[in-house]
Write a protein that holds these residues in place. Structure first.
Motif, mmCIF file in Angstrom:
data_model
loop_
_atom_site.group_PDB
_atom_site.id
_atom_site.type_symbol
_atom_site.label_atom_id
_atom_site.label_comp_id
_atom_site.label_asym_id
_atom_site.label_seq_id
_atom_site.Cartn_x
_atom_site.Cartn_y
_atom_site.Cartn_z
ATOM 1 N N ALA A 477 40.663 35.696 45.037
ATOM 2 C CA ALA A 477 41.203 34.661 44.155
ATOM 3 C C ALA A 477 40.116 33.667 43.745
ATOM 4 O O ALA A 477 40.026 33.270 42.581
ATOM 5 C CB ALA A 477 42.354 33.932 44.839
ATOM 6 N N VAL A 478 39.270 33.282 44.687
ATOM 7 C CA VAL A 478 38.169 32.358 44.371
ATOM 8 C C VAL A 478 37.187 33.017 43.401
ATOM 9 O O VAL A 478 36.723 32.394 42.437
ATOM 10 C CB VAL A 478 37.451 31.911 45.665
ATOM 11 N N GLN A 479 36.863 34.296 43.651
ATOM 12 C CA GLN A 479 35.948 35.015 42.749
ATOM 13 C C GLN A 479 36.532 35.138 41.341
ATOM 14 O O GLN A 479 35.830 34.971 40.344
ATOM 15 C CB GLN A 479 35.668 36.417 43.297
ATOM 16 N N LYS A 480 37.813 35.408 41.264
ATOM 17 C CA LYS A 480 38.463 35.644 39.975
ATOM 18 C C LYS A 480 38.597 34.356 39.159
ATOM 19 O O LYS A 480 38.277 34.308 37.973
ATOM 20 C CB LYS A 480 39.839 36.247 40.201
ATOM 21 N N PHE A 481 39.083 33.291 39.810
ATOM 22 C CA PHE A 481 39.436 32.093 39.063
ATOM 23 C C PHE A 481 38.386 30.986 39.136
ATOM 24 O O PHE A 481 38.361 30.108 38.265
ATOM 25 C CB PHE A 481 40.787 31.552 39.547
ATOM 26 N N GLY A 482 37.535 30.995 40.180
ATOM 27 C CA GLY A 482 36.492 29.979 40.299
ATOM 28 C C GLY A 482 37.064 28.575 40.292
ATOM 29 O O GLY A 482 38.032 28.268 40.994
ATOM 30 N N THR A 483 36.492 27.712 39.462
ATOM 31 C CA THR A 483 36.934 26.317 39.407
ATOM 32 C C THR A 483 38.327 26.167 38.809
ATOM 33 O O THR A 483 38.940 25.099 38.909
ATOM 34 C CB THR A 483 35.947 25.481 38.576
ATOM 35 N N LYS A 484 38.844 27.222 38.179
ATOM 36 C CA LYS A 484 40.192 27.169 37.588
ATOM 37 C C LYS A 484 41.280 27.546 38.589
ATOM 38 O O LYS A 484 42.460 27.613 38.237
ATOM 39 C CB LYS A 484 40.263 28.094 36.378
ATOM 40 N N LEU A 485 40.885 27.785 39.841
ATOM 41 C CA LEU A 485 41.857 28.205 40.849
ATOM 42 C C LEU A 485 42.979 27.178 41.012
ATOM 43 O O LEU A 485 44.134 27.538 41.238
ATOM 44 C CB LEU A 485 41.157 28.428 42.201
ATOM 45 N N GLU A 486 42.650 25.898 40.872
ATOM 46 C CA GLU A 486 43.666 24.861 41.076
ATOM 47 C C GLU A 486 44.818 24.955 40.070
ATOM 48 O O GLU A 486 45.903 24.433 40.307
ATOM 49 C CB GLU A 486 43.033 23.472 41.004
ATOM 50 N N LYS A 487 44.575 25.631 38.948
ATOM 51 C CA LYS A 487 45.641 25.813 37.958
ATOM 52 C C LYS A 487 46.518 27.034 38.269
ATOM 53 O O LYS A 487 47.582 27.204 37.663
ATOM 54 C CB LYS A 487 45.042 25.937 36.557
ATOM 55 N N GLU A 488 46.052 27.887 39.172
ATOM 56 C CA GLU A 488 46.810 29.087 39.550
ATOM 57 C C GLU A 488 47.717 28.744 40.731
ATOM 58 O O GLU A 488 47.497 29.148 41.866
ATOM 59 C CB GLU A 488 45.856 30.230 39.892
ATOM 60 N N GLN A 489 48.766 27.983 40.443
ATOM 61 C CA GLN A 489 49.578 27.423 41.515
ATOM 62 C C GLN A 489 50.338 28.486 42.301
ATOM 63 O O GLN A 489 50.571 28.322 43.504
ATOM 64 C CB GLN A 489 50.534 26.375 40.952
ATOM 65 N N GLU A 490 50.713 29.577 41.650
ATOM 66 C CA GLU A 490 51.417 30.633 42.386
ATOM 67 C C GLU A 490 50.498 31.248 43.442
ATOM 68 O O GLU A 490 50.913 31.494 44.579
ATOM 69 C CB GLU A 490 51.917 31.723 41.438
#
Length: 596
Positions: A477-490
């Motif tokens: 998940a960290v690799q996929k979303f990076g700094t945008k992870l916080e928006k991936e609330q699910e």
């Protein structure tokens, strides 16, 4: 904690996802001293003798009665548990104050009034006040001569506390701050004397203030009509050019968030302690009722589905209790060396409490949802009677619902749990990323089709694999979303639920192993069976969460490859949870109470 333990390296907050702590670093209820047990007995005696007989009057919102009872609690030293002796308190350890919180639970609304006063109301001054502020306010707060309240929420800022609209402006002579604005849902507002209020200086710098009831321009709105906790005061506050002396500024200008968030962290774990007490009461009420209520000419406690409910209620309470006191031990060790008389006491407190912010949020989420489950099952066992106000289980059901909302909603806490972990990893405070990167090598060495013969060996394996599954899903998940992870609330919520189950399972497993080492397997059979059930069911949940997370991160061949890796990590041997739950339920039915 023992003297030897304090010399050992600090247990890193959130480190449980990659590390395996030693048994001697984990506090359990079986480690309580005689003094701890006496404190619990004192509180329970006070609640049974003074509070429960007045329950009907308290529920009608009798301010005078609640304040009188708070002052009686002050005479017993209960209000001063977290207040240092040099400022009029009794300075107990955090385990003792946790026991107090749990033991108060039978007091229903009074327990909330008490908790708001001693916790979020008084602790900001204990931890972040100047010496002068502590000398002025704490002695009265420790006796109940003055009652405290905590004022953070506003009509337009609930979860987003930093968007507060209440303002503060320094007068031209530099002697006062002028407060304007409002606060909402303030517990103890109707009878409190001291209010911890957050406002933005010049509309920018989020700062805390100590406001007194008598200050001109400070007014209260009407009592809210609530679903539950009806005997507690909940009112809005209004500030119209309120003059607050400059010496009543709490902490540093612009650093109010440091106070607010760390006080909420403590509030979260204390809330969890209260739910443990309510859960135990629910089990006792339900078991006794099930033994007396007959249908088809037999007590309903004889029916397997009723027993299944009681077993699951007991298991959930056991896990809640294990987590809460493990966390109390961590906070106790972290906070025992704070010098409350020093100028940097606030910085020391912030560092100690924030270290275990993840664990505090985990406690809050699991315990609040655990109590809701237990209370709901209790109502179901009572049947139609459970819906009638004459029966206490109905009150517990209504009162429990607020726990998932205040002290930060469970949704916000679920975002904070993995979010805080990632931030700690980025700062180099925890070797999370390195552990995730080394996982591939470990996977190659996994031995398929393992058999487990020793007691709790399979459960320890589930825990080990759960940590690897979390690293697999979280790392991708960290690799996929990076700094945008916080928006991936699910995805964050799934990772949070994995972390919650890991901490819960580890707490139960360590407690049970410690009890086996202290006594024997025969004497720890109840804990063993509950740990076996929880471990198996938690592992199934973690697998499902990982599948959903991986499917949201990868697709095609990459997804199939990751699913094959997950399958390798989730090989399990079936566990007869039906038989285990029947065994657990038999003890609960026979004892008519929570049983370990």
């Amino acid at each position: 904690m023992s003297e030897n333990q304090t010399k050992q390296p600090k247990i890193v907050g959130g480190g449980f996802v990659i590390d395996n702590p030693d048994l001697d670093r984990i506090l359990t209820p079986e480690d309580f001293t005689e003094e701890h047990r006496m404190i619990g007995e004192t509180v329970r005696g006070f609640i049974e003798g003074e509070v429960v007989p007045q329950d009907e009057h308290i529920e009608k919102l009798d301010y005078e009665l609640t304040v009188d009872l708070l002052r009686k609690a002050g005479e017993l030293g209960l209000l001063g548990a977290d207040v240092p002796e040099e400022f009029g308190g009794v300075g107990l350890d955090k385990v003792s104050s946790t026991i107090i919180n749990e033991s108060l639970a039978k007091g229903s609304s009074f327990a909330l009034s008490f908790g708001a006063h001693v916790g979020i109301g008084t602790l900001p001054i204990v931890l972040f006040g100047t010496t002068e502020q502590k000398q002025k306010y704490l002695p009265d707060l420790a006796t109940g001569a003055k009652i405290a309240a905590y004022c953070l929420t506003e009509p337009t800022s609930g979860s987003d506390a930093m968007s507060a609209k209440t303002t503060a402006r320094l007068t031209d002579d530099g002697e006062y701050y002028i407060l304007n604005g409002s606060k909402l849902y303030i517990t103890n507002a109707g009878f409190a004397d001291i209010f911890i209020v957050y406002a933005k200086i010049d509309g920018e710098h989020f700062t805390a203030f100590i406001v007194e009831k008598e200050m001109e321009g400070f007014t209260l709105g009407p009592e809210e009509k609530k679903m539950g906790i009806k005997g507690s005061s909940t009112r809005p506050l209004f500030f119209e050019d309120v003059k607050v002396p400059k010496e009543n500024l709490l902490g540093e200008i612009g650093k109010g968030h440091r106070i607010a968030f760390n006080i909420l962290n403590i509030g979260r774990y204390k809330l969890a302690a209260g739910t443990v007490g309510a859960a135990k009461e629910s089990i006792e009420l339900s078991a006794k009722y099930a033994n007396t209520r007959k249908q088809f000419e037999t007590p309903i406690s004889n029916f397997p589905l009723m027993r299944k409910k009681l077993a699951e209620m007991n298991i959930t309470s056991f896990v809640m209790e294990s987590m809460v006191y493990r966390t109390a031990g961590l906070l106790d060790e972290a906070m025992q060396d704070i010098d409350y008389s020093s100028n940097d006491a606030g910085a020391q407190a912030a560092a100690a409490v924030s270290e275990y912010a993840i664990e505090c949020s985990i406690n809050k989420v699991y315990a609040s949802e655990g109590l809701d489950f237990i209370a709901d099952e209790g109502v179901q066992i009572y049947g139609g009677y459970g819906y009638i106000q004459e029966y206490k289980i109905e009150r517990i059901y209504r009162d429990s619902r607020i726990n998932r909302i205040f002290e930060g909603t469970n949704e916000i806490n679920r975002l904070l749990i993995p979010g805080t972990l990632v931030k700690k990893a980025m700062k180099g405070q925890i070797a999370l990323l390195q552990k995730a990167q080394s996982l591939q090598g470990e996977l190659l060495q996994l031995v398929p089709g393992q058999t487990f013969e020793g007691t709790l060996e399979q459960e320890a394996h589930y825990l080990d694999m759960s940590k690897k599954i979390f690293l697999l899903a979280g790392g991708l998940a960290v690799q996929k979303f990076g700094t945008k992870l916080e928006k991936e609330q699910e995805a964050l919520a799934n990772l949070a639920d994995m972390m919650i189950d890991i901490y819960a399972l580890e707490s139960a497993l360590l407690r049970t192993r410690k009890q086996i080492a202290r006594t024997s397997e025969e004497k720890a059979v109840s804990m063993i069976e509950m740990t076996q059930v929880f471990a198996y069911e938690a592992f199934q949940r973690i697998e499902a969460l990982a599948k959903e997370t991986l499917a949201s991160v990868e697709s095609g061949d990459m997804l199939r490859m990751q699913m094959s890796v997950l399958k390798k990590l989730t090989r399990t041997n079936p566990v007869d949870t039906v038989a285990l739950k029947r065994s657990i339920a038999a003890r609960v039915v026979n004892n008519e109470r929570y049983t370990v």
